[in-house]
Design an enzyme around this catalytic site. Sequence first.
Site, short mmCIF file in Angstrom:
data_model
loop_
_atom_site.label_atom_id
_atom_site.label_comp_id
_atom_site.label_asym_id
_atom_site.label_seq_id
_atom_site.Cartn_x
_atom_site.Cartn_y
_atom_site.Cartn_z
N ASN A 22 63.11 17.82 25.01
CA ASN A 22 62.42 16.88 25.91
C ASN A 22 63.45 16.45 26.95
O ASN A 22 64.33 15.67 26.66
CB ASN A 22 61.92 15.67 25.10
CG ASN A 22 61.37 14.58 26.02
OD1 ASN A 22 61.08 14.83 27.19
ND2 ASN A 22 61.21 13.38 25.48
N TRP A 23 63.28 17.01 28.14
CA TRP A 23 64.29 16.74 29.18
C TRP A 23 64.10 15.38 29.83
O TRP A 23 64.96 14.93 30.60
CB TRP A 23 64.23 17.84 30.25
CG TRP A 23 65.01 19.07 29.85
CD1 TRP A 23 65.66 19.28 28.67
CD2 TRP A 23 65.21 20.24 30.65
NE1 TRP A 23 66.27 20.52 28.69
CE2 TRP A 23 66.00 21.12 29.89
CE3 TRP A 23 64.79 20.63 31.93
CZ2 TRP A 23 66.39 22.37 30.37
CZ3 TRP A 23 65.18 21.87 32.40
CH2 TRP A 23 65.98 22.74 31.63
N GLU A 25 58.75 6.16 24.88
CA GLU A 25 59.12 5.64 26.21
C GLU A 25 57.88 5.41 27.06
O GLU A 25 57.82 4.46 27.84
CB GLU A 25 60.10 6.61 26.90
CG GLU A 25 61.49 6.50 26.27
CD GLU A 25 62.31 7.77 26.34
OE1 GLU A 25 61.99 8.67 27.14
OE2 GLU A 25 63.29 7.87 25.57
N GLY A 57 67.70 8.33 21.47
CA GLY A 57 68.71 8.09 22.50
C GLY A 57 69.79 7.10 22.08
O GLY A 57 70.56 6.63 22.90
N GLY A 96 65.98 15.19 22.59
CA GLY A 96 66.24 14.69 23.95
C GLY A 96 67.62 15.11 24.42
O GLY A 96 67.83 16.23 24.89
N GLY A 97 68.58 14.22 24.25
CA GLY A 97 69.93 14.41 24.77
C GLY A 97 70.53 15.78 24.47
O GLY A 97 71.08 16.44 25.38
C1 PEP Z 1 63.22 12.10 22.42
O1 PEP Z 1 63.27 11.58 23.51
O2 PEP Z 1 62.15 12.58 22.03
C2 PEP Z 1 64.43 12.13 21.61
C3 PEP Z 1 64.34 12.44 20.35
O3 PEP Z 1 65.61 11.83 22.27
P1 PEP Z 1 67.09 11.92 21.63
O4 PEP Z 1 67.19 13.26 20.93
O5 PEP Z 1 68.01 11.82 22.80
O6 PEP Z 1 67.22 10.81 20.66
#
Ligand code: PEP
Length: 257
Positions: free
Chosen positions: A13-14, A101, A177, A238-239
Amino acid sequence: MNRRYRKTIIAGNWKMNKTISETRAFAEEIKPLIGRPKWCEVVLCVPFVNIPSAVRLFKDCRISIGAENCHYESHGAYTGEVTAEMLKEAGVKYVIIGHSERRQYYNETDITVNKKVHAALEAGLYPIVCVGESLEQRELGVTMELITYQVKAALSGVPADKMRHVVIAYEPIWAIGTGRTATAQQAGEVCEGIRAVIRKLYGARVARAVTIQYGGSMNADNAEELLAQPDVDGGLIGGASLKPASFVQIINAANQE
Ligand code: PEP
């Protein structure tokens, strides 16, 4: 993971990251690293404007493209919004729905999540439906009640034969995050609980075929342990999906024989 009954899906998930030229650079860097993952499907959910280039760039390395949101109506006066059908025609396969989010900043509710799930399925997309508790809710001991409610609300009115297109992502808000990950046991327990909810709604055969991902600071170091849980069928990342090397390490953890 349980590959006998269901697909393992590693999805990035960018969020609001990467321009088209950065997407191209990512593609060039990941292609020699990724090979042809045999045991899992790889997805990148990218910002709307990157979708056409991403579809083109990742076609030859078997990365499916996802969007990060869609509207629930099929057309109309909704300035700035994008329909599920537009995404489908652009080459999108998956769409994230109800990310925390969006629930937090854009008034996404269980009702709009449900409408979007229907719109996505109607358009022939695979919704990745996000559910998850806040830290406060976890500490109050209401995690499973809340997740049960979110799953039931999201799936309201979805017929059993459409469930093979639905992916659920368990994403504890406190782990997104933050660098703080749920333990493998916590992730496994909630994913098992989600499958039990689906079993009650649709029966054992449907439940065992549904892919349930974990998301929340999944990375190269913790992926293997999280994915070893029988009900964790992949990750929403995400990250760690922004850097080819770390994303490929997670894919490799899911792709072991
Ligand atoms: C996400 O946004 O779905 C997520 C899991 O982000 P991160 O891996 O950065 O915690």
